[in-house]
Design a protein around this motif. Structure first.
Motif, short mmCIF file in Angstrom:
data_model
loop_
_atom_site.label_atom_id
_atom_site.label_comp_id
_atom_site.label_asym_id
_atom_site.label_seq_id
_atom_site.Cartn_x
_atom_site.Cartn_y
_atom_site.Cartn_z
N ARG A 50 0.86 -1.54 -0.08
CA ARG A 50 -0.10 0.49 0.24
C ARG A 50 0.61 1.11 -0.07
NH1 ARG A 50 -5.14 1.14 -0.65
NH2 ARG A 50 -6.09 2.80 0.35
N TYR A 51 2.02 1.51 0.78
CA TYR A 51 2.69 2.54 0.50
C TYR A 51 3.60 3.02 -0.42
CZ TYR A 51 6.94 5.64 2.59
OH TYR A 51 7.33 6.57 2.68
N ARG A 52 3.49 1.71 -0.64
CA ARG A 52 4.29 1.95 -2.11
C ARG A 52 3.60 2.96 -3.63
NH1 ARG A 52 7.01 -2.96 -0.26
NH2 ARG A 52 6.00 -4.13 -2.15
N GLY A 53 2.14 2.46 -3.34
CA GLY A 53 1.79 2.77 -4.37
C GLY A 53 1.44 4.30 -3.61
N ASN A 54 0.28 5.24 -4.50
CA ASN A 54 -0.06 6.53 -3.92
C ASN A 54 -1.26 6.81 -3.92
OD1 ASN A 54 1.59 6.60 -7.41
ND2 ASN A 54 2.26 7.95 -5.38
N LYS A 55 -2.30 5.67 -3.65
CA LYS A 55 -3.94 5.66 -3.30
C LYS A 55 -3.88 6.78 -2.17
CE LYS A 55 -5.92 2.28 -5.78
NZ LYS A 55 -6.49 0.83 -5.57
#
Length: 446
Positions: A430-435
């Motif tokens: 989750r953290y590696r994404g931008n949501k």
């Protein structure tokens, strides 16, 4: 940069000391109570897990308030931060009073439903401790709310000194009531209640200081501010559900552990205390990261939020490595101070060494990383992962390992680390994404 190394040092070091004092006084409390017998230790440890469930709900509210206040600080709006602070204290205190009354009325049926299989002397100690400490719920909720606000304004040194005062009072009264007056478990409960009430009174008084960037002077009102409360609850409710269901799961596991015998309950109680010392640096850095990330999000600077997250996680891993090494080496000597039976001592050493080894690898990313997500308002997703992982891996796997593979208490702790591993994978993805960076934009900034 929003925070210099000196700013982080000013925030983190007092938090480390505060967490250390909290763990130390818990160890001293357990050692003092252990003089009364293993039944007393077991009874107190069982109640502490229920108390933590209650406290976690208030801590979730405090987290919501700290995040909202941090967002206002990032926008340079200290007046709104102060109004949010009062709404947090006011609303949390109301919930705490209602909870205290419910515990006082239904404490015995609750304990018998949850821990009905424990031995009679263990249950007697638990009832005594639970009844008296119910009076400390409201003061502790007020303290936690104010402490979270002081951390949000980078003033953790204040909470450290209050914690020192609280612990000195606690240990002093403990010594008098347990060893002098011979009140045993009741003495430990009374000293806990008095020390927490004192701490709450002092920190609430300091919140009225107009020189603080977050203060409640002139903002006290008995009329709820629905808009601010909704913002606090948006963060607090998912976090509260996560924390409370997490602790409820631990209580269910205690019901399982209670079937292993008093020696397993005592070993688990001691290991829980030492595990707190093991992850002490991480707990302090968790609190710091929540405040730092909230201010970064409030300022709209997600690049800095990522920078501080990476920096603080690596610091947490390194410092936890030191505490883990100390526990692995000195565990046999540490256990001697608890006056445990040989069977209990051997089991406790085996469990805490396993925890120490796994904490370095898995605890930090599974519990530190989601604080950045929460600070950005990504609370529903983090809640879903935490609850799903807890009940799927920790609860079910504990019963499988303990009942079908005969691992007993060790099986429960192994299942716990499987839960950590799954959380680490999910939060990292989750953290590696931008949501998570878009959550406050989609919901509207405070």
């Amino acid at each position: 940069m929003l925070y210099s190394n000196q700013d982080l040092k000013k925030l983190i070091l007092p938090l480390v000391m505060e967490q250390f004092l909290a763990i130390l006084v818990g160890m001293i409390d357990m050692i003092m109570v252990s003089g009364v017998g293993e039944a007393a230790v077991s009874g107190v440890s069982l109640v502490d897990n229920i108390n933590v469930l209650i406290i976690n709900i208030s801590a979730a509210m405090a987290t919501g308030g700290a995040v909202v206040a941090g967002h206002f600080l990032g926008q340079k709006d200290s007046d709104s931060a102060g109004r949010a602070a009062w709404q947090l204290i006011f609303f949390s205190a109301i919930i705490a009073v209602v909870t205290s009354v419910c515990v006082l009325v239904w404490h015995e049926p609750l304990l018998r439903v949850v821990f009905g299989q424990v031995e009679a002397d263990v249950m007697s100690s638990a009832i005594t401790y639970f009844t008296i400490t119910a009076l400390s719920i409201t003061p502790l909720v007020i303290y936690n709310s104010c402490a979270a606000l002081f951390r949000a304004m980078n003033s953790a040194k204040t909470t450290m000194w209050i914690s020192i005062l609280m612990n000195i009072v606690h240990v002093t009264i403990n010594s008098i009531l347990i060893y002098g007056v011979k009140l045993g478990v009741a003495g430990a409960a009374i000293s806990t209640t008095i020390s927490k009430t004192l701490a709450a009174s002092v920190i609430l008084y300091l919140m009225f200081n107009p020189n603080k960037i977050i203060n409640i002077k002139g903002k006290v009102t008995w009329k709820p501010d629905v808009g601010l409360i909704k913002k606090i609850l948006y963060i607090g409710i998912p976090n509260g559900m996560e924390n409370s269901l997490f602790q409820l799961g631990k209580i269910m596991l205690l019901s399982l552990i209670s079937t292993f015998g008093t020696f397993a309950i005592a070993a688990n109680a001691v290991c829980n205390t030492l595990a707190g010392f093991n992850i002490l640096p991480g707990q302090a850095i968790n609190l710091a990261l929540l405040s730092v990330a909230a201010v970064c999000v409030g300022a709209g600077d997600y690049k800095q939020a990522r920078y501080y997250t990476k920096k603080l996680i690596w610091l947490a891993i390194a410092s936890t490595g030191v505490t883990s090494l100390l526990l692995i080496i000195f565990a046999p000597w540490i256990m001697k101070i608890y006056n445990l039976s040989p069977e209990t001592e051997i089991l406790a050493i085996r469990v805490i060494r396993y925890h120490a080894a796994m904490a370095v690898i898995l605890w930090m990313p599974s519990f530190t990383l989601p604080n950045t997500l929460r600070a950005a308002g990504d609370v529903v997703w983090t809640m879903a992962i935490a609850i799903g992982s807890m009940w799927t891996f920790r609860i079910i796997t504990s019963y499988v390992f303990s009942e079908y593979f005969g691992l007993g208490l060790m099986g429960v702790w192994i299942a716990m680390t499987i839960d950590w591993a799954f959380r680490t994978i999910c939060y990292g993805h989750r953290y590696r994404g931008n949501k998570w960076e878009r959550c406050m934009i989609e919901k509207g900034k405070p």
